[in-house]
Design a protein around this motif. Sequence first.
Motif, PDB file in Angstrom:
ATOM      1  N   LEU A 194       0.668  -1.214   0.190  1.00  0.00           N
ATOM      2  CA  LEU A 194      -0.135  -0.073  -0.045  1.00  0.00           C
ATOM      3  C   LEU A 194       0.826   1.151   0.068  1.00  0.00           C
ATOM      4  O   LEU A 194       0.667   2.082  -0.763  1.00  0.00           O
ATOM      5  N   PHE A 195       1.688   1.378   0.776  1.00  0.00           N
ATOM      6  CA  PHE A 195       2.539   2.439   1.058  1.00  0.00           C
ATOM      7  C   PHE A 195       3.536   2.780   0.028  1.00  0.00           C
ATOM      8  O   PHE A 195       4.043   3.965  -0.174  1.00  0.00           O
ATOM      9  N   ASP A 196       3.910   1.826  -0.938  1.00  0.00           N
ATOM     10  CA  ASP A 196       4.753   1.957  -2.061  1.00  0.00           C
ATOM     11  C   ASP A 196       3.926   2.752  -3.137  1.00  0.00           C
ATOM     12  O   ASP A 196       4.693   3.472  -3.970  1.00  0.00           O
ATOM     13  N   VAL A 197       2.669   2.600  -3.233  1.00  0.00           N
ATOM     14  CA  VAL A 197       1.873   3.202  -4.371  1.00  0.00           C
ATOM     15  C   VAL A 197       1.200   4.666  -3.923  1.00  0.00           C
ATOM     16  O   VAL A 197       0.505   5.325  -4.878  1.00  0.00           O
ATOM     17  N   LEU A 198       1.095   4.753  -2.584  1.00  0.00           N
ATOM     18  CA  LEU A 198       0.547   6.013  -2.175  1.00  0.00           C
ATOM     19  C   LEU A 198       1.549   7.259  -2.477  1.00  0.00           C
ATOM     20  O   LEU A 198       2.853   6.812  -2.298  1.00  0.00           O
ATOM     21  N   THR A 199       1.231   8.489  -2.779  1.00  0.00           N
ATOM     22  CA  THR A 199       2.148   9.571  -2.709  1.00  0.00           C
ATOM     23  C   THR A 199       2.059  10.341  -1.371  1.00  0.00           C
ATOM     24  O   THR A 199       1.336  10.644  -0.588  1.00  0.00           O
ATOM     25  N   PHE A 200       3.605  10.959  -1.355  1.00  0.00           N
ATOM     26  CA  PHE A 200       3.727  11.579   0.014  1.00  0.00           C
ATOM     27  C   PHE A 200       4.502  12.708  -0.395  1.00  0.00           C
ATOM     28  O   PHE A 200       5.314  12.628  -1.355  1.00  0.00           O
ATOM     29  N   ARG A 201       4.667  13.799   0.311  1.00  0.00           N
ATOM     30  CA  ARG A 201       5.274  15.009   0.060  1.00  0.00           C
ATOM     31  C   ARG A 201       6.687  14.644   0.309  1.00  0.00           C
ATOM     32  O   ARG A 201       7.817  15.574  -0.402  1.00  0.00           O
ATOM     33  N   SER A 202       7.120  13.716   1.159  1.00  0.00           N
ATOM     34  CA  SER A 202       8.577  13.713   1.218  1.00  0.00           C
ATOM     35  C   SER A 202       8.766  11.945   1.802  1.00  0.00           C
ATOM     36  O   SER A 202       7.660  11.545   2.226  1.00  0.00           O
ATOM     37  N   GLU A 203       9.743  11.405   1.659  1.00  0.00           N
ATOM     38  CA  GLU A 203      10.069  10.376   2.284  1.00  0.00           C
ATOM     39  C   GLU A 203       9.972  10.125   3.787  1.00  0.00           C
ATOM     40  O   GLU A 203       9.633   9.076   4.427  1.00  0.00           O
ATOM     41  N   ALA A 204      10.362  11.194   4.504  1.00  0.00           N
ATOM     42  CA  ALA A 204      10.081  11.319   5.791  1.00  0.00           C
ATOM     43  C   ALA A 204       8.777  11.304   6.153  1.00  0.00           C
ATOM     44  O   ALA A 204       8.376  10.465   6.971  1.00  0.00           O
ATOM     45  N   GLU A 205       7.749  11.765   5.230  1.00  0.00           N
ATOM     46  CA  GLU A 205       6.415  11.714   5.729  1.00  0.00           C
ATOM     47  C   GLU A 205       5.822  10.354   5.548  1.00  0.00           C
ATOM     48  O   GLU A 205       4.979   9.785   6.296  1.00  0.00           O
TER      49      GLU A 205
END
Length: 279
Positions: A194-205
């Motif tokens: 799941l978290f591989d295909v969601l987008t985030f503002r940064s890798e830290a987020e």
Amino acid sequence: MWQPNQFRLLDTGVHSAAYNMALDEAILMRVGAGEAPPTLRFYAWDRPTISIGYFQRVDRDVDRSRVNARGFSLVRRMTGGRAVLHDKELTYSVIVPGDHPLAKASVVESYRQLSQGLCEGFIELGVHAEVVSLAQESERAKYATLGSAACFDSPSWYELVVEGKKIAGSAQVRAHNGLLQHGALLLDLEPDDLFDVLTFRSEAERSRTRKEFDERAISVRQLTSREITYEQAAAAFAKGFAKGLDLELIPHAISAQEHQDALHLMEEKYTNDSWTLRR
């Protein structure tokens, strides 16, 4: 004549993401029109699928290139909520006409009633879940999260939790003169997918949100160390809904018209970018 406590029980098995969502809507259309009885449906997915809520923006929340690279499907639900990875789970839908007591109840009350059936289903599997009410501010604060695009990082008004962790996620819509609630019941969990295909503002987020997700979601396998099959889960939750909602479940099959409606909705809507990417 079907009584309010009599539901048609459908087990439609494994299908594509588009067909699964189209069939839920097709059944809703026929139930709302009085041409099919209240229905409890169980189903599964032919490949891992990201389903996004009606109001989500795909390009803000999902990395479509990663979805394609992993061979996952992507589909938009007609219900709200956040992104769900459908994979190792039992998916259910409950569909009733607008004049049914569940549909006449408020959204919050209908969630509460349906959660009783889900709770009894988990008990059948040896998992003692509890229904969490977030009607009070103190309870909402307890389950507050970072607000990611993922569904399972926090429970809704009435959700199923075990040891404070979410084990089921549901969404509801009222349309076509009826009510549809469907949801994912986690038999196992692969958060990396799941978290591989969601987008985030940064890798830290991404890392912070993933850590929080691990603290908020759990599966039957993690709780019991048992591999529960789809068939075992479907049998357990049929018993659970019957007990929790005092239902008589009558095994049935979808009608030819519902199947044709679903094929039409697939072509016109659920396989069409104008629907999937509409926001």
